[in-house]
Design a protein around this motif. Structure first.
Motif, PDB file in Angstrom:
ATOM      1  N   UNK A   1      30.496  66.026  43.592  1.00  0.00           N
ATOM      2  CA  UNK A   1      29.811  66.139  44.909  1.00  0.00           C
ATOM      3  C   UNK A   1      28.831  65.193  45.179  1.00  0.00           C
ATOM      4  N   UNK A   2      28.244  64.901  44.124  1.00  0.00           N
ATOM      5  CA  UNK A   2      26.960  64.027  44.357  1.00  0.00           C
ATOM      6  C   UNK A   2      26.883  62.640  43.642  1.00  0.00           C
ATOM      7  N   UNK A   3      28.092  62.426  42.729  1.00  0.00           N
ATOM      8  CA  UNK A   3      28.286  61.332  42.227  1.00  0.00           C
ATOM      9  C   UNK A   3      29.823  60.619  42.441  1.00  0.00           C
ATOM     10  N   UNK A   4      29.965  59.427  42.917  1.00  0.00           N
ATOM     11  CA  UNK A   4      31.067  59.097  43.130  1.00  0.00           C
ATOM     12  C   UNK A   4      31.966  58.564  42.024  1.00  0.00           C
ATOM     13  N   UNK A   5      31.137  58.112  40.816  1.00  0.00           N
ATOM     14  CA  UNK A   5      32.097  57.436  39.617  1.00  0.00           C
ATOM     15  C   UNK A   5      32.499  58.947  39.086  1.00  0.00           C
TER      16      UNK A   5
ATOM     17  N   UNK B   1      37.924  68.666  41.764  1.00  0.00           N
ATOM     18  CA  UNK B   1      36.760  67.849  42.276  1.00  0.00           C
ATOM     19  C   UNK B   1      36.015  68.607  43.474  1.00  0.00           C
ATOM     20  N   UNK B   2      34.797  68.211  43.549  1.00  0.00           N
ATOM     21  CA  UNK B   2      34.135  68.338  44.855  1.00  0.00           C
ATOM     22  C   UNK B   2      34.139  69.806  45.236  1.00  0.00           C
ATOM     23  N   UNK B   3      34.659  69.738  46.694  1.00  0.00           N
ATOM     24  CA  UNK B   3      34.539  71.166  47.344  1.00  0.00           C
ATOM     25  C   UNK B   3      35.657  72.004  47.059  1.00  0.00           C
ATOM     26  N   UNK B   4      36.832  71.446  46.551  1.00  0.00           N
ATOM     27  CA  UNK B   4      37.912  72.070  46.204  1.00  0.00           C
ATOM     28  C   UNK B   4      37.820  73.111  45.099  1.00  0.00           C
TER      29      UNK B   4
END
Length: 150
Positions: A26-30, A44-47
């Motif tokens: 959530x905080x790192x695009x790479x 990834x992320x919210x899921x």
């Protein structure tokens, strides 16, 4: 409260890995791009944050059910009823967008901690239970909050 058994502590810490990884993505695009490319969108992320948060909240309801099985006959019905609340909360309240779902999971984990305390007070949970649940709840809530703020 006694010391937490090493195996329970290590498994609980390992259970934080998906929460940590989802917060990282959530905080790192790479990290997001790498995880998405290697593992797909479910990881990834919210899921990942929300789906794993729901799974663990339901799992913890099962733990409480196990404690309820040790309750005296006259107390057992209320213990069983209380034990299903976290799973029902996850099912009904973790829908909607990632912010509202994340906040509802945070409230679910805080409510779970209250239930943990009650089962511990009733001497249905192990003596060491709150030594494990307090820091684990703090970590999960903090990691879910990353998702709410992202």
């Amino acid at each position: 409260m006694g010391p937490v058994p090493r195996s329970a502590l290590l498994l609980a810490i390992a259970g934080l890995i998906p929460f940590v990884w989802s917060a990282v993505t959530l905080v790192s695009d790479p990290a997001y791009e790498l995880s998405y490319a290697l593992l797909g969108g479910r990881f990834v992320g919210p899921y990942l944050h929300l789906s794993y948060g729901m799974v663990i909240l339901a799992f913890m309801a099962g733990v409480l059910w196990g404690f309820a099985a040790k309750a005296p006959r006259e107390q057992a019905p209320i213990c069983y009823a209380l034990s299903v609340i976290p799973a029902l909360w996850a099912f009904f309240m973790a829908g909607g967008g990632p912010v509202s779902a994340g906040m509802n999971l945070i409230f679910g984990y805080l409510g779970l901690l209250a239930l943990d305390w009650q089962f511990w007070k009733w001497q249905l949970a192990p003596r060491w239970w709150l030594h494990l649940r307090l820091p684990m709840t703090a970590a999960v809530v903090a990691l879910l909050f990353v998702g709410v703020m992202a």
